[in-house]
Write a protein that holds these residues in place. Structure first.
Motif, short mmCIF file in Angstrom:
data_model
loop_
_atom_site.label_atom_id
_atom_site.label_comp_id
_atom_site.label_asym_id
_atom_site.label_seq_id
_atom_site.Cartn_x
_atom_site.Cartn_y
_atom_site.Cartn_z
N ILE A 195 37.39 17.77 42.83
CA ILE A 195 36.60 16.60 43.25
C ILE A 195 37.52 15.39 43.44
O ILE A 195 37.49 14.72 44.47
CB ILE A 195 35.50 16.26 42.20
CG1 ILE A 195 34.46 17.37 42.09
CG2 ILE A 195 34.82 14.92 42.56
CD1 ILE A 195 33.44 17.18 40.96
N LEU A 256 32.15 22.31 46.98
CA LEU A 256 32.46 20.92 46.59
C LEU A 256 32.83 20.09 47.82
O LEU A 256 32.40 18.94 47.97
CB LEU A 256 33.60 20.90 45.56
CG LEU A 256 33.24 21.39 44.16
CD1 LEU A 256 34.50 21.54 43.30
CD2 LEU A 256 32.27 20.43 43.48
N LEU A 260 30.97 16.74 49.22
CA LEU A 260 31.75 15.50 49.38
C LEU A 260 31.97 15.12 50.85
O LEU A 260 32.54 14.06 51.13
CB LEU A 260 33.12 15.66 48.71
CG LEU A 260 33.10 15.67 47.18
CD1 LEU A 260 34.37 16.30 46.63
CD2 LEU A 260 32.95 14.25 46.65
N ARG A 304 25.81 18.76 42.06
CA ARG A 304 25.63 17.49 42.79
C ARG A 304 25.70 16.31 41.83
O ARG A 304 26.35 15.30 42.08
CB ARG A 304 24.26 17.45 43.49
CG ARG A 304 24.30 18.11 44.80
CD ARG A 304 23.12 17.88 45.72
NE ARG A 304 23.43 18.56 46.96
CZ ARG A 304 24.12 18.04 47.96
NH1 ARG A 304 24.52 16.78 47.89
NH2 ARG A 304 24.41 18.74 49.03
N VAL A 307 29.25 15.70 40.82
CA VAL A 307 30.00 15.02 41.88
C VAL A 307 29.63 13.53 41.89
O VAL A 307 30.50 12.65 41.95
CB VAL A 307 29.72 15.67 43.27
CG1 VAL A 307 30.28 14.80 44.39
CG2 VAL A 307 30.32 17.06 43.32
N TYR A 310 31.38 11.61 39.15
CA TYR A 310 32.79 11.27 39.45
C TYR A 310 32.86 10.16 40.51
O TYR A 310 33.76 9.32 40.46
CB TYR A 310 33.59 12.52 39.85
CG TYR A 310 33.95 13.35 38.62
CD1 TYR A 310 35.13 13.14 37.91
CD2 TYR A 310 33.07 14.32 38.12
CE1 TYR A 310 35.44 13.87 36.77
CE2 TYR A 310 33.36 15.05 36.97
CZ TYR A 310 34.54 14.81 36.31
OH TYR A 310 34.83 15.52 35.16
#
Ligand code: NAD
Ligand code: TYD
Length: 335
Positions: A195, A256, A260, A304, A307, A310
């Motif tokens: 990530i 991922l 993103l 999700r 993510v 982060y």
């Protein structure tokens, strides 16, 4: 309950601290952590003033420091999260893994007996069972067959716990969980590394052919399983913990990138990890049937949410990646 947890400044330990302070009003927590490179008190800033929580900076292998703690506080239970936890590091520097993960456990076990602490929970891993072929699952009776210095050190600690139950009537239980993901994971492990690299438009290093399989579980579900084992686990028993959620590494990293909205051109195949275990997969039916534990997160929303965490906590991971986080405890604790 006065609970000693070790390694509470790490990924899973800090999630456990947050969960228990929020949901278990009758628990006072002491967190002992030596703050190695992956111990980060910035994981705990929101609860550091909670009167039911205190932090002690000490090493679990330091018998004198640990004895002082056990003698001063009247612990009802110990949960041992503290460990060196990264397989790649264990390949380049095994010694510290054997010291922390085996000797550390022995020090805590001896003091648990000496101070008549009622229960000891050892946080172990599915990696103690070794590697699976394309089919089959780890059950608690699967023979221990660890392949890396990390997993050997964890299997050794498990055997010590069993020996203390058998020889000294220790009230000990073991949890063996699959790979965790979620907030506060140190960005050297697969998911947070991918990530944060993607966010920085850096290459995403996929080992070997990317076809190794891991069984992913949200960290909060792992913490709930640990609590269930602490409260209801049967003495001497081990409990597998997993989400029946197997992913090839490559498929997971691509997922991922999709979340993103980053290009697959960031994927970079690199030299494989030596001795890389091919597949882990957990059968968690024992903890479900005996202790009533079940995962609460589905992977799509858990991933999700992770993510998003982060994305929202960029300062946290940038300070980890730059090393700035290591100055926080020095200011905070005047060390
Ligand atoms: P982590 O590396 O993020 O945290 C480990 C913590 O232990 C750090 O805060 C570190 O400072 C502390 N520590 C290390 N050596 C110490 C010592 N000698 N004395 C006191 N503290 C020390 O690890 P994690 O991912 O949170 O894993 C926690 C436990 O869960 C470990 O025992 C690991 O084997 C186990 N586990 C992890 C996973 C996973 O996917 N991360 C899965 C299953 C089991
Ligand atoms: P990791 O997060 O280190 O956990 P473990 O080795 O304990 O399962 O790695 C998860 C998987 O991802 C493992 O098969 C190794 C692989 N991996 C990569 O492909 N690239 C990386 O940079 C890392 C850290 C791991």
């Amino acid at each position: 309950m006065n609970l000693l947890i070790t390694g509470g400044a790490g990924f899973i330990g800090s999630n456990f601290v947050h969960l228990i302070l929020k949901e278990q009003s009758g628990v006072n927590l002491v967190n002992v952590d030596s703050l190695t490179y992956c111990g980060n008190l910035e994981n705990l800033t929101s609860i550091e003033d909670n009167p039911r929580y205190s932090f002690v900076k000490a090493d679990i292998t330091d018998n004198e420091a640990m004895e002082k703690l056990f003698a001063e506080r009247n612990f009802d239970a110990v949960v041992n999260f503290a460990a060196e936890s990264h397989v790649d590091r264990s390949i380049t520097d095994p010694a510290i893994f054997l010291k922390t993960n085996i000797i550390g456990a022995q020090v805590l076990l001896d003091l648990t007996l000496k101070y008549k602490v009622k229960r000891f929970v050892q946080i172990s891993t599915d990696e103690v069972y070794g590697s699976l072929p394309e089919t089959g699952f780890f059950v608690e009776e699967t023979p221990l067959a660890p392949n890396s210095p990390y997993s050997v050190s964890k299997a050794s600690a498990d055997m010590l716990v069993s020996a203390y139950v058998h020889t000294y009537d220790l009230d000990g239980v073991i949890t063996r969980c699959s790979n965790n993901y979620g907030p506060y994971q140190f960005p050297e492990k697969l998911i947070p590394l991918m990530i944060t690299n993607a966010l920085e438009d850096k290459p995403l290093p996929v080992y070997g052919d990317g076809m190794n399989v891991r069984d992913w579980l949200h960290v909060e579900d792992h913490c709930r399983a640990v609590w269930a084992a602490l409260e209801k686990g049967e003495t001497g028993e081990a409990y597998n913990v997993g989400g029946s959620n197997e992913w090839h590494n490559l498929a997971l990293v691509k997922e991922l990138l999709k979340i993103l909205e980053k290009p697959e051109s960031l994927l970079t195949f690199v030299k494989d990890r030596p001795g890389h275990d091919r597949r882990y997969a957990i059968d968690a039916s024992k903890i479900t049937n005996k202790l009533g534990w079940e995962p609460t997160y589905d992977f799509a929303s858990g991933l999700r949410q992770t993510v998003e965490w982060y994305l929202e906590n960029e300062t946290w991971w940038r300070r980890v990646k730059s090393g700035a986080y290591q100055s926080y405890y020095k200011q905070q604790y005047d060390l």
